[in-house]
Scaffold this motif. Structure first.
Motif, mmCIF file in Angstrom:
data_model
loop_
_atom_site.group_PDB
_atom_site.id
_atom_site.type_symbol
_atom_site.label_atom_id
_atom_site.label_comp_id
_atom_site.label_asym_id
_atom_site.label_seq_id
_atom_site.Cartn_x
_atom_site.Cartn_y
_atom_site.Cartn_z
ATOM 1 N N UNK A 32 0.790 -1.184 -0.112
ATOM 2 C CA UNK A 32 -0.148 -0.041 0.062
ATOM 3 C C UNK A 32 0.969 1.159 0.105
ATOM 4 N N UNK A 33 2.144 1.017 0.274
ATOM 5 C CA UNK A 33 2.916 2.252 0.202
ATOM 6 C C UNK A 33 4.122 2.196 -0.755
ATOM 7 N N UNK A 34 4.939 3.209 -0.655
ATOM 8 C CA UNK A 34 6.148 3.430 -1.776
ATOM 9 C C UNK A 34 7.547 3.219 -0.994
ATOM 10 N N UNK A 35 7.530 2.649 -0.219
ATOM 11 C CA UNK A 35 8.786 2.520 0.581
ATOM 12 C C UNK A 35 9.664 1.736 0.180
ATOM 13 N N UNK A 36 9.429 0.645 -0.679
ATOM 14 C CA UNK A 36 10.431 0.175 -1.440
ATOM 15 C C UNK A 36 11.013 0.832 -2.656
ATOM 16 N N UNK A 37 10.246 1.926 -3.087
ATOM 17 C CA UNK A 37 10.782 2.793 -4.113
ATOM 18 C C UNK A 37 11.464 4.104 -3.322
ATOM 19 N N UNK A 38 10.708 4.698 -2.691
ATOM 20 C CA UNK A 38 11.369 5.941 -1.971
ATOM 21 C C UNK A 38 11.606 5.709 -0.265
ATOM 22 N N UNK A 39 13.067 5.375 -0.193
ATOM 23 C CA UNK A 39 13.600 4.762 1.024
ATOM 24 C C UNK A 39 14.986 5.656 1.101
ATOM 25 N N UNK A 40 15.536 5.337 2.133
ATOM 26 C CA UNK A 40 16.657 5.701 2.496
ATOM 27 C C UNK A 40 17.971 5.750 1.536
ATOM 28 N N UNK A 41 17.724 4.591 1.046
ATOM 29 C CA UNK A 41 18.977 4.311 -0.396
ATOM 30 C C UNK A 41 18.633 5.300 -1.257
ATOM 31 N N UNK A 42 17.347 5.374 -1.988
ATOM 32 C CA UNK A 42 16.964 6.191 -2.849
ATOM 33 C C UNK A 42 17.267 7.798 -2.419
ATOM 34 N N UNK A 43 16.927 8.274 -1.171
ATOM 35 C CA UNK A 43 17.443 9.608 -0.939
ATOM 36 C C UNK A 43 18.892 9.700 -0.715
ATOM 37 N N UNK A 44 19.592 8.881 -0.547
ATOM 38 C CA UNK A 44 21.007 8.791 -0.626
ATOM 39 C C UNK A 44 21.680 9.057 -2.115
#
Length: 151
Positions: A32-44
């Motif tokens: 239900x969320x995008x945490x697999x896409x928008x996460x700490x790895x992506x932010x880095x």
């Protein structure tokens, strides 16, 4: 209309059926969320990508800026797939400046590629625009606001 409520205990969902249509009202968190896409790895990844774009800028005012971090939004509703599909953006904070320590309000807009990647739970790294220019970045140094447009 016949409404039937049953529980899918194997997947932790509650199912409602309306005749032959099924609605998943309570979905597992990862669906239900995008945490697999928008996460700490992506932010880095985005942090380094943005810093390279600043370095590559022909604008002397931006050339010496760098990004020292991007927060994963603390408002959980922004990380819902439905939010991204409907609003196509999220708002968070980033540390930017010549010292990398000024706090900026960061708006990240999602394009077709990034919206679809979020929908599928895939990495957003392929949706980062070319870091050889800043044509995907709007920056207001006075207001300390930055807006990014992902592909």
């Amino acid at each position: 209309m016949q409404v039937v409520v049953c529980e899918d205990t194997a997947n932790g969902r509650e199912l409602f059926t309306f005749n032959t249509f099924i609605l998943f009202l309570i979905m597992p968190e990862d669906q239900n969320n995008i945490k697999k896409s928008f996460n700490e790895d992506f932010c880095t990844q985005l942090e380094y990508h943005l810093s390279r774009a600043f370095t590559n800028s022909l604008n002397k005012e931006f050339k010496w800026l760098w990004c020292d971090g991007i927060k994963v939004p603390f408002m959980e509703d922004q990380l819902l797939k439905q939010h991204i599909i409907e609003k196509q953006k999220l708002v968070t904070e980033a540390w930017i400046g010549t010292s990398g320590q000024d706090i900026y309000t960061m708006t990240i807009k999602f394009g077709q590629c990034s919206t679809e990647k979020c929908r599928q739970g895939l990495s957003l790294n392929d949706c980062l625009p070319d870091d050889r220019s800043l044509n995907w970045v709007k920056l207001d140094l006075d207001k300390k606001e930055i807006e990014l447009q992902l592909d």
